[in-house]
Motif scaffolding. Sequence first.
Motif, PDB file in Angstrom:
ATOM      1  N   ILE A  75       0.839  -1.208   0.000  1.00 31.28           N
ATOM      2  CA  ILE A  75       0.000   0.000   0.000  1.00 31.28           C
ATOM      3  C   ILE A  75       0.868   1.249   0.000  1.00 31.28           C
ATOM      4  CG2 ILE A  75      -1.667   1.344   1.345  1.00 31.28           C
ATOM      5  CD1 ILE A  75      -2.781  -1.432   2.307  1.00 31.28           C
ATOM      6  N   LEU A  76       1.913   1.262   0.810  1.00 32.64           N
ATOM      7  CA  LEU A  76       2.801   2.423   0.856  1.00 32.64           C
ATOM      8  C   LEU A  76       3.502   2.649  -0.477  1.00 32.64           C
ATOM      9  CD1 LEU A  76       4.355   2.027   4.424  1.00 32.64           C
ATOM     10  CD2 LEU A  76       2.584   3.651   3.693  1.00 32.64           C
ATOM     11  N   MET A  77       3.631   1.578  -1.249  1.00 28.74           N
ATOM     12  CA  MET A  77       4.274   1.691  -2.557  1.00 28.74           C
ATOM     13  C   MET A  77       3.467   2.592  -3.494  1.00 28.74           C
ATOM     14  SD  MET A  77       5.740  -1.480  -4.816  1.00 28.74           S
ATOM     15  CE  MET A  77       4.238  -1.949  -5.675  1.00 28.74           C
ATOM     16  N   TRP A  78       2.162   2.669  -3.276  1.00 29.89           N
ATOM     17  CA  TRP A  78       1.325   3.561  -4.111  1.00 29.89           C
ATOM     18  C   TRP A  78       1.835   4.995  -4.020  1.00 29.89           C
ATOM     19  CZ3 TRP A  78      -3.011   1.842  -6.973  1.00 29.89           C
ATOM     20  CH2 TRP A  78      -3.754   2.853  -7.588  1.00 29.89           C
ATOM     21  N   HIS A  79       2.276   5.369  -2.831  1.00 31.74           N
ATOM     22  CA  HIS A  79       2.813   6.714  -2.629  1.00 31.74           C
ATOM     23  C   HIS A  79       4.257   6.820  -3.112  1.00 31.74           C
ATOM     24  CE1 HIS A  79       4.557   9.937   0.168  1.00 31.74           C
ATOM     25  NE2 HIS A  79       3.854  10.578  -0.737  1.00 31.74           N
ATOM     26  N   SER A  80       5.101   5.886  -2.681  1.00 30.93           N
ATOM     27  CA  SER A  80       6.530   5.995  -2.995  1.00 30.93           C
ATOM     28  C   SER A  80       6.815   5.822  -4.481  1.00 30.93           C
ATOM     29  CB  SER A  80       7.321   4.959  -2.196  1.00 30.93           C
ATOM     30  OG  SER A  80       6.950   3.638  -2.547  1.00 30.93           O
ATOM     31  N   ASP A  81       6.019   5.008  -5.162  1.00 29.15           N
ATOM     32  CA  ASP A  81       6.251   4.707  -6.581  1.00 29.15           C
ATOM     33  C   ASP A  81       5.272   5.418  -7.505  1.00 29.15           C
ATOM     34  OD1 ASP A  81       8.129   3.047  -5.496  1.00 29.15           O
ATOM     35  OD2 ASP A  81       7.500   1.240  -6.564  1.00 29.15           O
ATOM     36  N   TRP A  82       4.571   6.440  -6.987  1.00 29.28           N
ATOM     37  CA  TRP A  82       3.491   7.045  -7.775  1.00 29.28           C
ATOM     38  C   TRP A  82       3.962   7.498  -9.152  1.00 29.28           C
ATOM     39  CZ3 TRP A  82       2.698  11.689 -10.119  1.00 29.28           C
ATOM     40  CH2 TRP A  82       1.411  11.870 -10.660  1.00 29.28           C
ATOM     41  N   LEU A  83       5.100   8.167  -9.231  1.00 31.72           N
ATOM     42  CA  LEU A  83       5.548   8.701 -10.523  1.00 31.72           C
ATOM     43  C   LEU A  83       5.889   7.578 -11.501  1.00 31.72           C
ATOM     44  CD1 LEU A  83       6.013  11.329 -12.047  1.00 31.72           C
ATOM     45  CD2 LEU A  83       8.368  11.340 -11.204  1.00 31.72           C
ATOM     46  N   LYS A  84       6.286   6.422 -10.979  1.00 29.64           N
ATOM     47  CA  LYS A  84       6.563   5.284 -11.862  1.00 29.64           C
ATOM     48  C   LYS A  84       5.272   4.717 -12.448  1.00 29.64           C
ATOM     49  CE  LYS A  84      10.740   3.961  -9.323  1.00 29.64           C
ATOM     50  NZ  LYS A  84      11.375   2.914  -8.472  1.00 29.64           N
ATOM     51  N   THR A 117       0.163  15.469  -6.340  1.00 29.02           N
ATOM     52  CA  THR A 117       0.628  14.623  -7.442  1.00 29.02           C
ATOM     53  C   THR A 117       0.641  15.387  -8.760  1.00 29.02           C
ATOM     54  OG1 THR A 117      -1.626  13.710  -7.538  1.00 29.02           O
ATOM     55  CG2 THR A 117       0.048  12.388  -6.423  1.00 29.02           C
ATOM     56  N   PHE A 118      -0.274  16.320  -8.936  1.00 23.98           N
ATOM     57  CA  PHE A 118      -0.242  17.109 -10.166  1.00 23.98           C
ATOM     58  C   PHE A 118       1.007  17.977 -10.206  1.00 23.98           C
ATOM     59  CE2 PHE A 118      -1.481  20.712 -12.929  1.00 23.98           C
ATOM     60  CZ  PHE A 118      -1.706  19.986 -14.086  1.00 23.98           C
ATOM     61  N   ASP A 119       1.392  18.524  -9.075  1.00 23.56           N
ATOM     62  CA  ASP A 119       2.618  19.318  -9.028  1.00 23.56           C
ATOM     63  C   ASP A 119       3.831  18.459  -9.381  1.00 23.56           C
ATOM     64  OD1 ASP A 119       1.189  21.568  -8.301  1.00 23.56           O
ATOM     65  OD2 ASP A 119       1.602  21.350  -6.154  1.00 23.56           O
ATOM     66  N   ILE A 120       3.867  17.239  -8.870  1.00 22.41           N
ATOM     67  CA  ILE A 120       4.963  16.311  -9.180  1.00 22.41           C
ATOM     68  C   ILE A 120       4.968  15.993 -10.676  1.00 22.41           C
ATOM     69  CG2 ILE A 120       5.791  13.944  -8.842  1.00 22.41           C
ATOM     70  CD1 ILE A 120       4.664  14.160  -5.949  1.00 22.41           C
ATOM     71  N   ALA A 121       3.793  15.731 -11.217  1.00 15.25           N
ATOM     72  CA  ALA A 121       3.696  15.386 -12.638  1.00 15.25           C
ATOM     73  C   ALA A 121       4.138  16.549 -13.525  1.00 15.25           C
ATOM     74  CB  ALA A 121       2.270  14.967 -12.981  1.00 15.25           C
ATOM     75  N   CYS A 122       3.802  17.767 -13.138  1.00 11.69           N
ATOM     76  CA  CYS A 122       4.193  18.931 -13.938  1.00 11.69           C
ATOM     77  C   CYS A 122       5.714  19.084 -13.982  1.00 11.69           C
ATOM     78  CB  CYS A 122       3.559  20.199 -13.379  1.00 11.69           C
ATOM     79  SG  CYS A 122       1.795  20.361 -13.733  1.00 11.69           S
ATOM     80  N   GLN A 123       6.369  18.738 -12.884  1.00 12.60           N
ATOM     81  CA  GLN A 123       7.827  18.798 -12.868  1.00 12.60           C
ATOM     82  C   GLN A 123       8.429  17.725 -13.774  1.00 12.60           C
ATOM     83  OE1 GLN A 123       9.439  18.881  -8.840  1.00 12.60           O
ATOM     84  NE2 GLN A 123       7.689  20.066  -8.138  1.00 12.60           N
ATOM     85  N   ALA A 124       7.813  16.550 -13.793  1.00 11.12           N
ATOM     86  CA  ALA A 124       8.337  15.445 -14.600  1.00 11.12           C
ATOM     87  C   ALA A 124       7.966  15.580 -16.076  1.00 11.12           C
ATOM     88  CB  ALA A 124       7.809  14.119 -14.057  1.00 11.12           C
ATOM     89  N   TYR A 125       6.816  16.191 -16.340  1.00 10.57           N
ATOM     90  CA  TYR A 125       6.294  16.310 -17.705  1.00 10.57           C
ATOM     91  C   TYR A 125       5.932  17.776 -17.965  1.00 10.57           C
ATOM     92  CZ  TYR A 125       5.724  11.279 -16.959  1.00 10.57           C
ATOM     93  OH  TYR A 125       5.942   9.940 -16.656  1.00 10.57           O
ATOM     94  N   PRO A 126       6.861  18.571 -18.461  1.00 11.50           N
ATOM     95  CA  PRO A 126       6.615  20.012 -18.636  1.00 11.50           C
ATOM     96  C   PRO A 126       5.416  20.344 -19.509  1.00 11.50           C
ATOM     97  CG  PRO A 126       8.960  19.534 -18.802  1.00 11.50           C
ATOM     98  CD  PRO A 126       8.267  18.213 -18.746  1.00 11.50           C
ATOM     99  N   VAL A 127       5.019  19.440 -20.393  1.00 10.75           N
ATOM    100  CA  VAL A 127       3.857  19.726 -21.248  1.00 10.75           C
ATOM    101  C   VAL A 127       2.611  20.006 -20.411  1.00 10.75           C
ATOM    102  CG1 VAL A 127       3.107  17.319 -21.535  1.00 10.75           C
ATOM    103  CG2 VAL A 127       2.621  18.992 -23.328  1.00 10.75           C
ATOM    104  N   LEU A 128       2.564  19.470 -19.185  1.00  3.09           N
ATOM    105  CA  LEU A 128       1.390  19.662 -18.340  1.00  3.09           C
ATOM    106  C   LEU A 128       1.281  21.081 -17.808  1.00  3.09           C
ATOM    107  CD1 LEU A 128       1.319  16.306 -16.325  1.00  3.09           C
ATOM    108  CD2 LEU A 128       0.323  16.830 -18.563  1.00  3.09           C
ATOM    109  N   THR A 129       2.326  21.880 -18.010  1.00  2.00           N
ATOM    110  CA  THR A 129       2.281  23.286 -17.605  1.00  2.00           C
ATOM    111  C   THR A 129       1.829  24.194 -18.748  1.00  2.00           C
ATOM    112  OG1 THR A 129       4.571  23.827 -18.249  1.00  2.00           O
ATOM    113  CG2 THR A 129       4.239  22.831 -16.067  1.00  2.00           C
ATOM    114  N   GLU A 130       1.566  23.608 -19.920  1.00  2.00           N
ATOM    115  CA  GLU A 130       1.348  24.413 -21.117  1.00  2.00           C
ATOM    116  C   GLU A 130      -0.121  24.646 -21.462  1.00  2.00           C
ATOM    117  OE1 GLU A 130       3.761  22.929 -24.363  1.00  2.00           O
ATOM    118  OE2 GLU A 130       5.423  22.477 -22.997  1.00  2.00           O
ATOM    119  N   PHE A 131      -1.038  24.157 -20.664  1.00  2.00           N
ATOM    120  CA  PHE A 131      -2.459  24.377 -20.932  1.00  2.00           C
ATOM    121  C   PHE A 131      -2.823  25.847 -20.764  1.00  2.00           C
ATOM    122  CE2 PHE A 131      -2.379  19.908 -19.535  1.00  2.00           C
ATOM    123  CZ  PHE A 131      -3.076  19.313 -20.576  1.00  2.00           C
ATOM    124  N   ASP A 132      -3.806  26.284 -21.538  1.00  2.00           N
ATOM    125  CA  ASP A 132      -4.334  27.623 -21.347  1.00  2.00           C
ATOM    126  C   ASP A 132      -5.132  27.715 -20.049  1.00  2.00           C
ATOM    127  OD1 ASP A 132      -3.682  29.148 -23.962  1.00  2.00           O
ATOM    128  OD2 ASP A 132      -4.416  27.203 -24.645  1.00  2.00           O
TER     129      ASP A 132
END
Length: 209
Positions: A75-84, A117-132
């Motif tokens: 269960i804790l792996m859901w948090h630790s491995d979320w970006l994977k 998690t959205f903040d983490i994803a935006c750092q890993a995937y810059p395209v997520l910062t490009e929405f209007d």
Amino acid sequence: MQTELAKAVVFDIGNVLIGWNPEQHYDAVIGADRRKALFAEVDLHAMNDQVDLGGDMAALTSELAEATPQWRDEILMWHSDWLKMAAPAIPHSARLLRALRAKGIPVFALSNFGIGTFDIACQAYPVLTEFDRKYVSGHMQVIKPDAQIYQMLEEDSGLSGAELIFTDDRTNNIEAAAARGWQTHTFTGPEGWAERLVADGYLTAEEAA
């Protein structure tokens, strides 16, 4: 083919712009049989829904792990491995997003996603910062396919359903949008989405490549 172009294109994120397949990651780490037993006994997706509603993932996974000690590490792996689990990038979808914006077509995100998690994803995937405009369920405290989340986007953007075209990989989310009059496309891969955008006249074949 739609008779009129929408005024904004709305993208889901998970399995549209980036992958989202927790089961696949768990299979790779603990094996398919043990994963199936875990997911049958512990509703990790329901816990993740609480994250998408604005809850804190670290606190929620910790609470669930303590309540289900026989699966604590998994269960804790859901948090630790979320970006994977939120992987890989889908480059063709990112190119479509950028091609639309390059033509002056507004592109929105409408996604079930946690705040942290959205903040983490935006750092890993810059395209997520490009929405209007970004409509992220954790901040809105409502998740798809609840009709309220679609209404909130309409009210904030000032656009009606007919003025929006939306792609999502989940049919229940698509059906909820269609019920409000949105133009929709069920995402099964970037090639099909590209074909739809070309067929409707948003992009040329070259722009959608």
